[in-house]
Design a protein around this motif. Structure first.
Motif, PDB file in Angstrom:
ATOM      1  N   GLU A 425       0.811  -1.223   0.000  1.00  0.00           N
ATOM      2  CA  GLU A 425       0.000   0.000   0.000  1.00  0.00           C
ATOM      3  C   GLU A 425       0.842   1.270   0.000  1.00  0.00           C
ATOM      4  O   GLU A 425       0.352   2.337  -0.273  1.00  0.00           O
ATOM      5  CB  GLU A 425      -1.011  -0.013   1.171  1.00  0.00           C
ATOM      6  CG  GLU A 425      -0.427   0.157   2.557  1.00  0.00           C
ATOM      7  CD  GLU A 425       0.239  -1.126   3.082  1.00  0.00           C
ATOM      8  OE1 GLU A 425       0.831  -1.054   4.170  1.00  0.00           O
ATOM      9  OE2 GLU A 425       0.162  -2.192   2.409  1.00  0.00           O
ATOM     10  N   LYS A 426       2.154   1.131   0.296  1.00  0.00           N
ATOM     11  CA  LYS A 426       3.009   2.318   0.355  1.00  0.00           C
ATOM     12  C   LYS A 426       4.051   2.390  -0.742  1.00  0.00           C
ATOM     13  O   LYS A 426       4.683   3.430  -0.926  1.00  0.00           O
ATOM     14  CB  LYS A 426       3.746   2.359   1.711  1.00  0.00           C
ATOM     15  CG  LYS A 426       2.861   2.694   2.879  1.00  0.00           C
ATOM     16  CD  LYS A 426       3.707   2.858   4.132  1.00  0.00           C
ATOM     17  CE  LYS A 426       2.826   3.229   5.323  1.00  0.00           C
ATOM     18  NZ  LYS A 426       3.587   3.159   6.583  1.00  0.00           N
ATOM     19  N   ARG A 427       4.308   1.286  -1.438  1.00  0.00           N
ATOM     20  CA  ARG A 427       5.437   1.353  -2.387  1.00  0.00           C
ATOM     21  C   ARG A 427       5.220   0.452  -3.593  1.00  0.00           C
ATOM     22  O   ARG A 427       4.482  -0.544  -3.517  1.00  0.00           O
ATOM     23  CB  ARG A 427       6.749   1.036  -1.681  1.00  0.00           C
ATOM     24  CG  ARG A 427       7.050  -0.425  -1.418  1.00  0.00           C
ATOM     25  CD  ARG A 427       7.946  -0.551  -0.216  1.00  0.00           C
ATOM     26  NE  ARG A 427       7.130  -0.487   0.988  1.00  0.00           N
ATOM     27  CZ  ARG A 427       7.491   0.050   2.145  1.00  0.00           C
ATOM     28  NH1 ARG A 427       8.676   0.564   2.318  1.00  0.00           N
ATOM     29  NH2 ARG A 427       6.656   0.059   3.176  1.00  0.00           N
ATOM     30  N   VAL A 460       5.574   9.869   3.497  1.00  0.00           N
ATOM     31  CA  VAL A 460       5.175   8.581   2.949  1.00  0.00           C
ATOM     32  C   VAL A 460       3.898   8.129   3.643  1.00  0.00           C
ATOM     33  O   VAL A 460       3.764   8.245   4.858  1.00  0.00           O
ATOM     34  CB  VAL A 460       6.298   7.544   3.132  1.00  0.00           C
ATOM     35  CG1 VAL A 460       5.826   6.161   2.707  1.00  0.00           C
ATOM     36  CG2 VAL A 460       7.519   7.963   2.312  1.00  0.00           C
ATOM     37  N   SER A 461       2.941   7.664   2.846  1.00  0.00           N
ATOM     38  CA  SER A 461       1.634   7.309   3.397  1.00  0.00           C
ATOM     39  C   SER A 461       1.060   6.138   2.602  1.00  0.00           C
ATOM     40  O   SER A 461       1.571   5.803   1.533  1.00  0.00           O
ATOM     41  CB  SER A 461       0.684   8.513   3.282  1.00  0.00           C
ATOM     42  OG  SER A 461       0.478   8.805   1.908  1.00  0.00           O
ATOM     43  N   ALA A 462       0.008   5.560   3.108  1.00  0.00           N
ATOM     44  CA  ALA A 462      -0.654   4.482   2.379  1.00  0.00           C
ATOM     45  C   ALA A 462      -1.500   5.074   1.256  1.00  0.00           C
ATOM     46  O   ALA A 462      -2.094   6.145   1.415  1.00  0.00           O
ATOM     47  CB  ALA A 462      -1.543   3.680   3.325  1.00  0.00           C
ATOM     48  N   ALA A 463      -1.534   4.380   0.123  1.00  0.00           N
ATOM     49  CA  ALA A 463      -2.406   4.794  -0.973  1.00  0.00           C
ATOM     50  C   ALA A 463      -3.857   4.567  -0.547  1.00  0.00           C
ATOM     51  O   ALA A 463      -4.133   3.877   0.444  1.00  0.00           O
ATOM     52  CB  ALA A 463      -2.073   3.990  -2.223  1.00  0.00           C
ATOM     53  N   LYS A 469      -5.391  -1.636  -3.659  1.00  0.00           N
ATOM     54  CA  LYS A 469      -5.914  -2.931  -4.127  1.00  0.00           C
ATOM     55  C   LYS A 469      -5.380  -3.249  -5.522  1.00  0.00           C
ATOM     56  O   LYS A 469      -4.980  -4.383  -5.805  1.00  0.00           O
ATOM     57  CB  LYS A 469      -7.462  -2.859  -4.147  1.00  0.00           C
ATOM     58  CG  LYS A 469      -8.136  -4.199  -4.005  1.00  0.00           C
ATOM     59  CD  LYS A 469      -9.654  -4.045  -3.968  1.00  0.00           C
ATOM     60  CE  LYS A 469     -10.242  -4.455  -5.307  1.00  0.00           C
ATOM     61  NZ  LYS A 469     -11.667  -4.076  -5.438  1.00  0.00           N
ATOM     62  N   ARG A 470      -5.340  -2.224  -6.364  1.00  0.00           N
ATOM     63  CA  ARG A 470      -4.839  -2.451  -7.726  1.00  0.00           C
ATOM     64  C   ARG A 470      -3.347  -2.767  -7.731  1.00  0.00           C
ATOM     65  O   ARG A 470      -2.875  -3.583  -8.520  1.00  0.00           O
ATOM     66  CB  ARG A 470      -5.089  -1.212  -8.588  1.00  0.00           C
ATOM     67  CG  ARG A 470      -6.580  -0.966  -8.816  1.00  0.00           C
ATOM     68  CD  ARG A 470      -6.778   0.130  -9.843  1.00  0.00           C
ATOM     69  NE  ARG A 470      -8.143   0.632  -9.807  1.00  0.00           N
ATOM     70  CZ  ARG A 470      -8.610   1.611 -10.572  1.00  0.00           C
ATOM     71  NH1 ARG A 470      -7.800   2.211 -11.430  1.00  0.00           N
ATOM     72  NH2 ARG A 470      -9.853   2.010 -10.496  1.00  0.00           N
ATOM     73  N   VAL A 471      -2.598  -2.101  -6.837  1.00  0.00           N
ATOM     74  CA  VAL A 471      -1.155  -2.382  -6.739  1.00  0.00           C
ATOM     75  C   VAL A 471      -0.958  -3.846  -6.337  1.00  0.00           C
ATOM     76  O   VAL A 471      -0.166  -4.578  -6.957  1.00  0.00           O
ATOM     77  CB  VAL A 471      -0.480  -1.447  -5.705  1.00  0.00           C
ATOM     78  CG1 VAL A 471       0.962  -1.877  -5.447  1.00  0.00           C
ATOM     79  CG2 VAL A 471      -0.536   0.007  -6.180  1.00  0.00           C
ATOM     80  N   LEU A 472      -1.702  -4.287  -5.316  1.00  0.00           N
ATOM     81  CA  LEU A 472      -1.539  -5.654  -4.818  1.00  0.00           C
ATOM     82  C   LEU A 472      -1.952  -6.679  -5.874  1.00  0.00           C
ATOM     83  O   LEU A 472      -1.288  -7.714  -6.062  1.00  0.00           O
ATOM     84  CB  LEU A 472      -2.368  -5.848  -3.543  1.00  0.00           C
ATOM     85  CG  LEU A 472      -1.954  -4.941  -2.363  1.00  0.00           C
ATOM     86  CD1 LEU A 472      -2.885  -5.147  -1.163  1.00  0.00           C
ATOM     87  CD2 LEU A 472      -0.500  -5.207  -1.965  1.00  0.00           C
ATOM     88  N   ALA A 473      -3.034  -6.353  -6.577  1.00  0.00           N
ATOM     89  CA  ALA A 473      -3.504  -7.285  -7.607  1.00  0.00           C
ATOM     90  C   ALA A 473      -2.455  -7.434  -8.708  1.00  0.00           C
ATOM     91  O   ALA A 473      -2.150  -8.549  -9.159  1.00  0.00           O
ATOM     92  CB  ALA A 473      -4.823  -6.781  -8.194  1.00  0.00           C
TER      93      ALA A 473
END
Lengths: 495, 495
Positions: A425-427, A460-463, A469-473
């Motif tokens: 969620e952060k990178r 730096v923060s969470a998206a 979700k899209r990054v993880l997918a």
């Protein structure tokens, strides 16, 4: 106006050709009618100038260009048009006749605008069958670069036509200014004309030459006028007491007999000769083309400079770029969705002439520019747009490892593939590979660590959950890909 | 005029304080006299603004600043001055009286200039004992940034005084324009006044608001006026047929009753209220200081943009920088060779307006451009020049590892230090660190591997013995330096 697809340009002199270029560069097909035999050649030269300027103006993607076609009759030009721009010489009777013809032959839903720099819309629309769709849209030269367009309706103009034209012109990167009161010369040309009359007198009376008058503007007030008008400028000249003080201090000077504007100098043959001769001396042999390109380059440089200041026409340019990126994104979205189990191919381009260094190689920093564009394409693909950037934040590059493999020559095409090495969620830890688009050979790689940074705090923060979700997918889709040979390496130390 | 050492400023409102700032920034001591109790505070605020602007304007070294002192009497202010600038309110009798006093108390060799924006020099100098040394030097706000100064002598002015003032003003980075014919309002204010009168009418007649008038300028013609005056602009509007065609096409429109310049709108209390109210709305709560800084930043950005175009005020700025570097060089004498046992400081710059992306951040690729420039500076230091590149070859970047540490804003200055991690006859392994030039904070690092490539074969090759010797010497000089924390790292993989 999303319903506009095709434009017509009636009269293709300097202004008409400038409009045609702006329409084409924004993806609209354009039919041109101009009875002059030289019109097509000149309009194509203007389009070439406009293309050159557009490439320098912004790195935002250029969408599909519109098509330009010259047709033999007015009826043919306007037959399928959704937006018609009339640019005939400034003679009321001529324009009225043309507008009547346009009105007869254009589709019922088409908007009709005149580029007149001073004639009254109520008079121009008087003979039209459907005057509600007519308005003045008065641009400034070069039309493909200057943002200002004055909108002015006549008594019979439907307010919805003004709104639709406003949205259409704004979508072309312009700054529409609605002139609410119908007067000869509108607003801008009143001001220009006043200055121009006085300039003519100064030359006429042998006070100054054409060059000296120009220098009196461009080394002084002209620099301010590029971003502040005369009122805000004078407010500042008033110091802490502002406009009231300025008027108290300089108001009385208005009564002095400085200007000679009660009269207009007679444009005798002799005076015209004098102006033209001094103008030739000022140009010092530079060709029209060279002067036009210098003008365009200076305008671009100034608008880019003001963009960094987030002020005046710089704001207009920034908004236009946002729109171009969004358009490109929508364009990508509509296509078949990419296979996310493979490295994504989201960015392609051509090595531009200004990317080449004094050694005739693609400058190293331009490789990173291409990779930066690929990262932008990726984050855009993941849902980061202008609204997201303003309210949530965006991904910043924290680290980059570039490896150069092969050279690429000027004007050759390339594309970039992007593999996700890790994401949360952060990178986003990614690996770009630039390929030659014809030979497919790899040219350079960029391993990058992008961090999500909050728009407000700069930390730096969470998206947002949706972007995360899209990054993880995407990370999971590509988890099975082998690690690229160039990733995870440090620069090797030799001793 | 090399004999000018001390300046006097009589009257320190917006214009006088601007002159004082320009003099001080160019190393001249300045005595100011102004009877207003608030004058000193305001003048010091203007000097602070001018210092801020000067730091952004150019990286050329600022020499020793002049000293600013406020004195109680006019006599005291001018007593030791070589150049005196008078900036009293625009009332002829007041100025004449002051100029007579200045003439009496100033040293015999001093030049005396008036900032009047329109009064005739022959009348101003009429009561002076030594009118030959008097001239008009009419500047534009902000005086510390805008290049234009109009020079105009009266009937009694010695031509040598015009020449001396011309050289003096030019040495301050200005563009002196000699107005050869003495007329009320000179050249520039005639033009400004014409536009200003028409602007007042437009607001007076409810055609447009103060903001709309300003927008009609700054999104259109104002952008052109920043680098081309009205004559060259219209030459281009005439297309291939130039000025003659333009006059034939648009000349007749001059006869139309567009402008209302025969009259001046009456500055009634109501009209002044209206203008001031609209001006307040336009400023939207921004303080004078904020607006002045925005104005200065925009002016700087535009002049820097035009410098890159080598055009108009950009040329004036470039010439001024040349002079500043030459002055500094003369002042420093021969530069001391760098200490090669420490990281070298071979490259510095300022964040240029065109390096900023749509998010208003320095684009990542421009960091690499700055590092690339630093690598060029290093190889140049090692003996690689154009002749070497043509006959032997040069160093190409094979790999780069960039790490971003902190952001830097537009127009801020930076420098790069360069440490050699390893070097031999074929390669240089180096570490660049970019620092903010004011805060010294590190901004970004670039670890790079450069390979020497043969000019003919395009393959990795040994450098010439001489260049190789310098590489080895530099490597050995820096062998004792600790390895930077950011060097030798790979981008860390997370899982």
């Amino acid at each position: 106006m999303s319903s506009i697809r095709r434009c017509a340009v009636i009269g293709a002199g300097v202004i008409g050709a400038g409009w045609a270029a702006r329409f084409v560069l924004n993806g609209f097909d354009v039919s041109i009618h101009d009875p002059q035999p030289e019109a097509e050649r000149r309009a194509r030269a203007t389009l070439a100038n406009a293309m050159r300027a557009r490439e320098r103006l912004t790195l935002a993607p250029i969408g599909k260009l519109g098509e330009l076609c010259f047709v033999a009759t007015l009826a043919e030009a306007v037959r399928d048009a959704d937006f018609i721009q009339e640019n005939a010489p400034e003679r009321e009777e001529l324009k009225r006749a043309l507008l009547r013809d346009i009105d007869v032959h254009a589709p019922a839903a088409a908007l009709i605008a005149s580029s007149t720099s001073g004639l009254l819309p109520s008079r121009l629309q008087a003979g039209m069958e459907h005057p509600g769709r007519f308005l003045v849209g008065h641009p400034f030269n070069p039309v493909y670069l200057l943002p200002l367009v004055e909108l002015c309706g006549g008594r019979a103009t439907d307010p919805a036509s003004i709104d639709a034209a406003h949205d259409f012109y704004a979508s072309l990167g312009m700054h529409p200014l609605h002139v609410r009161k119908e007067i000869d010369g509108f607003v801008a040309d009143r001001l220009l004309e006043a200055l121009w009359r006085e300039a003519l007198w100064l030359v006429h009376d042998e006070v100054a030459t054409v060059s000296e008058v120009d220098d009196a503007i461009r080394y002084g007030a002209g620099l301010r006028w590029a971003f502040m008008g005369t009122f805000l400028t004078y407010r500042l000249a008033g110091g802490e007491a502002g406009m009231r003080h300025f008027l108290a201090q300089f108001g009385p000077a208005l009564k002095l007999p400085w200007t000679k504007l009660m009269d207009v100098p007679e444009l005798t043959e002799d005076f015209i000769e004098k102006l033209a001769d001094q103008s030739d001396r000022q140009a010092a042999g530079a060709s029209l083309e060279a002067l036009e390109q210098k003008r365009d380059d200076c305008l671009i440089a100034i608008m880019q400079a003001l963009r960094a200041q987030d002020f005046a026409s710089g704001k207009t340019l920034a908004a236009y770029e946002e729109k171009l990126f969004a358009d490109a994104h929508r364009g990508n979205g509509a296509a078949t969705p990419p296979d996310t189990s493979q490295p994504l191919r989201l960015h392609e381009g051509v090595v531009r002439t200004e990317w080449i260094d004094y050694n005739n190689h693609l400058t190293e920093s331009r490789y990173l520019q291409a990779f930066g564009d690929a990262s932008d394409a990726l984050t855009s693909f993941l849902g980061v747009d202008a609204a997201y950037r303003a309210s949530n934040g965006s991904f910043y590059t924290a680290e980059t490892h570039l490896i150069h493999l092969r050279e690429i020559a000027c004007l050759e095409p390339f594309f970039v593939t992007t593999q996700i090495l890790h994401g949360d969620e952060k990178r986003i830890h990614l690996f770009h590979l630039m390929h030659h688009a014809r030979t497919q050979e790899p040219l350079a790689s960029a391993e990058q660590m992008l961090l999500h940074v909050d728009a407000k705090t700069g930390r730096v923060s969470a998206a947002s959950p949706e972007v995360a979700k899209r990054v993880l997918a995407l990370r999971d889709d590509q988890a099975g890909l082998p690690a690229p040979a160039q990733a995870g390496r440090a620069i090797q130390k030799r001793k």
